[in-house]
Design a protein around this motif. Structure first.
Motif, PDB file in Angstrom:
ATOM      1  N   UNK A 296       1.102 -19.775 -67.197  1.00  0.00           N
ATOM      2  CA  UNK A 296       2.405 -19.934 -67.329  1.00  0.00           C
ATOM      3  C   UNK A 296       2.789 -20.266 -69.002  1.00  0.00           C
ATOM      4  N   UNK A 297       1.578 -20.921 -69.559  1.00  0.00           N
ATOM      5  CA  UNK A 297       1.711 -21.425 -71.077  1.00  0.00           C
ATOM      6  C   UNK A 297       1.567 -19.965 -71.791  1.00  0.00           C
ATOM      7  N   UNK A 298       0.878 -19.157 -71.382  1.00  0.00           N
ATOM      8  CA  UNK A 298       0.793 -17.835 -72.141  1.00  0.00           C
ATOM      9  C   UNK A 298       2.121 -17.169 -72.131  1.00  0.00           C
ATOM     10  N   UNK A 299       2.559 -16.942 -70.810  1.00  0.00           N
ATOM     11  CA  UNK A 299       3.899 -16.102 -70.649  1.00  0.00           C
ATOM     12  C   UNK A 299       4.952 -16.816 -71.518  1.00  0.00           C
ATOM     13  N   UNK A 300       4.865 -18.205 -71.516  1.00  0.00           N
ATOM     14  CA  UNK A 300       6.163 -18.718 -72.379  1.00  0.00           C
ATOM     15  C   UNK A 300       5.829 -18.580 -73.759  1.00  0.00           C
ATOM     16  N   UNK A 301       4.679 -18.368 -74.279  1.00  0.00           N
ATOM     17  CA  UNK A 301       4.351 -18.272 -75.716  1.00  0.00           C
ATOM     18  C   UNK A 301       4.608 -16.789 -76.165  1.00  0.00           C
ATOM     19  N   UNK A 302       4.336 -16.017 -75.045  1.00  0.00           N
ATOM     20  CA  UNK A 302       4.712 -14.543 -75.367  1.00  0.00           C
ATOM     21  C   UNK A 302       6.284 -14.210 -75.557  1.00  0.00           C
ATOM     22  N   UNK A 303       6.999 -15.020 -74.528  1.00  0.00           N
ATOM     23  CA  UNK A 303       8.511 -14.816 -74.424  1.00  0.00           C
ATOM     24  C   UNK A 303       9.081 -15.053 -75.877  1.00  0.00           C
ATOM     25  N   UNK A 304       8.499 -15.864 -76.717  1.00  0.00           N
ATOM     26  CA  UNK A 304       9.088 -16.406 -77.820  1.00  0.00           C
ATOM     27  C   UNK A 304       8.303 -15.876 -79.032  1.00  0.00           C
ATOM     28  N   UNK A 305       7.443 -15.054 -78.721  1.00  0.00           N
ATOM     29  CA  UNK A 305       6.775 -14.773 -79.908  1.00  0.00           C
ATOM     30  C   UNK A 305       7.478 -13.542 -80.969  1.00  0.00           C
ATOM     31  N   UNK A 306       8.381 -12.771 -80.304  1.00  0.00           N
ATOM     32  CA  UNK A 306       8.904 -11.824 -81.094  1.00  0.00           C
ATOM     33  C   UNK A 306       8.197 -10.408 -81.243  1.00  0.00           C
ATOM     34  N   UNK A 332       1.529 -16.085 -80.811  1.00  0.00           N
ATOM     35  CA  UNK A 332       1.572 -16.510 -82.246  1.00  0.00           C
ATOM     36  C   UNK A 332       0.329 -17.422 -82.445  1.00  0.00           C
ATOM     37  N   UNK A 333      -0.500 -17.921 -81.888  1.00  0.00           N
ATOM     38  CA  UNK A 333      -1.441 -18.897 -81.752  1.00  0.00           C
ATOM     39  C   UNK A 333      -1.131 -20.091 -82.018  1.00  0.00           C
ATOM     40  N   UNK A 334      -2.087 -21.239 -82.056  1.00  0.00           N
ATOM     41  CA  UNK A 334      -2.016 -22.611 -82.222  1.00  0.00           C
ATOM     42  C   UNK A 334      -2.777 -23.122 -83.446  1.00  0.00           C
ATOM     43  N   UNK A 335      -2.038 -23.719 -84.176  1.00  0.00           N
ATOM     44  CA  UNK A 335      -2.760 -24.203 -85.466  1.00  0.00           C
ATOM     45  C   UNK A 335      -3.925 -25.390 -85.105  1.00  0.00           C
ATOM     46  N   UNK A 378      -8.161 -20.132 -81.170  1.00  0.00           N
ATOM     47  CA  UNK A 378      -7.100 -19.609 -81.664  1.00  0.00           C
ATOM     48  C   UNK A 378      -6.843 -19.077 -82.904  1.00  0.00           C
ATOM     49  N   UNK A 379      -6.207 -17.873 -83.311  1.00  0.00           N
ATOM     50  CA  UNK A 379      -5.823 -17.643 -84.570  1.00  0.00           C
ATOM     51  C   UNK A 379      -4.295 -17.320 -84.620  1.00  0.00           C
ATOM     52  N   UNK A 380      -3.864 -18.309 -85.631  1.00  0.00           N
ATOM     53  CA  UNK A 380      -2.393 -18.211 -85.874  1.00  0.00           C
ATOM     54  C   UNK A 380      -1.856 -17.008 -86.217  1.00  0.00           C
ATOM     55  N   UNK A 381      -0.689 -16.646 -85.464  1.00  0.00           N
ATOM     56  CA  UNK A 381      -0.220 -15.431 -85.486  1.00  0.00           C
ATOM     57  C   UNK A 381      -0.980 -14.186 -84.885  1.00  0.00           C
ATOM     58  N   UNK A 382      -2.023 -14.274 -84.307  1.00  0.00           N
ATOM     59  CA  UNK A 382      -2.636 -13.331 -83.628  1.00  0.00           C
ATOM     60  C   UNK A 382      -2.913 -13.476 -82.192  1.00  0.00           C
ATOM     61  N   UNK A 383      -3.511 -14.533 -81.640  1.00  0.00           N
ATOM     62  CA  UNK A 383      -4.145 -14.754 -80.201  1.00  0.00           C
ATOM     63  C   UNK A 383      -4.382 -16.252 -80.020  1.00  0.00           C
ATOM     64  N   UNK A 384      -4.569 -16.539 -78.643  1.00  0.00           N
ATOM     65  CA  UNK A 384      -5.130 -17.797 -78.152  1.00  0.00           C
ATOM     66  C   UNK A 384      -5.934 -17.287 -76.996  1.00  0.00           C
ATOM     67  N   UNK A 385      -7.098 -17.892 -76.894  1.00  0.00           N
ATOM     68  CA  UNK A 385      -7.938 -17.870 -75.818  1.00  0.00           C
ATOM     69  C   UNK A 385      -8.307 -19.137 -75.031  1.00  0.00           C
TER      70      UNK A 385
END
Length: 400
Positions: A296-306, A332-335, A378-385
């Motif tokens: 669910x978190x991944x889905x929400x992050x992608x919805x607003x990623x542009x 967009x990743x997590x700082x 996580x890499x900002x702007x790229x991915x989160x695992x």
């Protein structure tokens, strides 16, 4: 400094023995006050009147009974230390006296009775050690009870948090559930409308009706499966539903609420599961709760990623020590500073009204209950695992 005066109850029917013992304390100038009882009846009278004694010295044989009877009675209440005296040098009596709770056993003679102050002081020191140990044991027991109570309260609170977050997740996923149910409903509607038209135009065939009804039943079964799974998922469970199974079996159930909504948001779903994973003991509903939160978190992050191309990848792999579930998104990743906070209770990056901030906190607690851990890369702007790492156990852990 005032020296404590110790009170002695001396139970002795022979006058010369009483005199010898009293003289021994006077000679040594020891701080003792001696109260005399010549029979068990007199001794019980002092005791029943709540006369305070620091120690009791009793002859074994008295005119109205045996001193060991008083010893057996008072020892159950642990009121005072007891020294038993006898004229008999019988080892059986000595063993009986010690078993009954006497701290010392004295064979009467002029020498031993004159040495009574030293025997009493030694017995009092031993008694103090017994009382100190008893108090220490009681304190440890009380602390253990308090810790157990606190642990139970913490467990109950955690259970409430898990249930609360589970219901909150269902509330947030209501749109996803609606999408999952709307697809079979639309299919049922279309098939039913087709049957009605065929009937109206008198062109239906039995074999076609039979096929259409089977299709309707299939779609109803899909909805029933989703609804049944919601019922199971939201059911309050204690941490006692562990079973030995392949972790891959929980992946498909975790996606029941998401497939259609991922399609609607143009999110590509990739599933890569290692086929021959070692089985582990786990609670399917709780592990599913963790996965539902991460997906669910991944889905929400992608919805607003542009991003034009959005994807979620779920994969499993493992070895003889651990099995791993990865949930990866190309958002967009997590700082780094937020990575230190995301597992804290009530922390959320979602807007007000979206999420409780307890999802990841509850998730990590559930995984810790399974003796595992969650790691984030996580890499900002790229991915989160997110990696869920669970231990392989040959036998079920008794603490679970």
């Amino acid at each position: 400094m005032n020296e404590k005066i110790y009170s002695i109850l001396l139970i002795e029917d022979e006058a010369d023995h009483r005199e010898l013992i009293c003289r021994s304390f006077k000679r040594q100038n020891e701080p003792f006050k001696i109260i005399i009882a010549k029979t068990l009846k007199e001794a019980y009278s002092f005791i029943n009147n709540d006369t305070n004694f620091d120690i009791v010295i009793s002859d074994l044989c008295l005119p109205d009974g045996k001193g060991i009877d008083l010893l057996l009675e008072q020892n159950q209440q642990l009121k005072f230390p007891f020294i038993l005296m006898t004229s008999q040098g019988d080892e059986k009596v000595a063993v009986q006296a010690i078993k009954a709770g006497a701290l010392d056993y004295v064979i009467k003679s002029e020498i031993t009775m004159m040495d009574m102050p030293r025997v009493v002081l030694r017995t009092l020191r031993e008694w103090n050690h017994i009382i100190e140990r008893k108090h220490a044991e009681e304190m440890l027991q009380n602390k253990a009870i308090s810790l157990e109570k606190a642990n139970q309260e913490l467990k109950n609170t955690m259970e409430q948090l898990i249930q609360s977050e589970k219901l909150s997740a269902i509330g947030e996923m209501s749109a996803s559930v609606a999408h999952e149910l709307s697809q079979p409903l639309n299919s049922i509607k279309i098939i039913s409308q087709s049957i009605v038209r065929d009937i109206e135009k008198e062109r239906f065939k039995i074999e076609n009706i039979n096929r259409d009804i089977k299709d309707i039943i299939s779609q109803v079964n899909k909805m029933a499966d989703i609804i049944d799974h919601m019922r199971v998922y939201t059911r309050r469970t204690e941490f006692n539903t562990m079973k030995l199974a392949n972790i891959n079996t929980v992946i498909e159930t975790s996606l029941k609420f998401f497939k259609q909504q991922l399609i609607n948001h143009d999110i590509e779903l990739n599933i890569n599961l290692q086929t021959e994973l070692p089985k582990i003991f786990y609670d399917p509903i709780r592990i599913e709760q963790v996965l539902v939160n991460l997906i669910n978190n991944a889905k929400d992050a992608l919805k607003n990623s542009g991003k034009n191309k959005k994807s979620i990848e779920i994969k499993t792999y493992g070895n003889s020590r651990d099995v791993v579930i990865e949930v990866k998104d190309n958002g967009l990743g997590i700082s780094e500073d937020l990575q230190q906070k995301i597992f804290q209770p009530f922390f959320t990056t979602k807007p007000p009204g979206k999420g409780t901030g307890l999802g990841l906190h509850v998730a990590i607690k559930i995984i810790e209950e399974h003796k595992g851990k969650i790691e984030v890369y996580s890499k900002v702007g790229e991915e989160t695992i997110f990696k869920i790492i669970l231990p392989v156990q040959i036998e079920r852990n008794s603490e679970m």
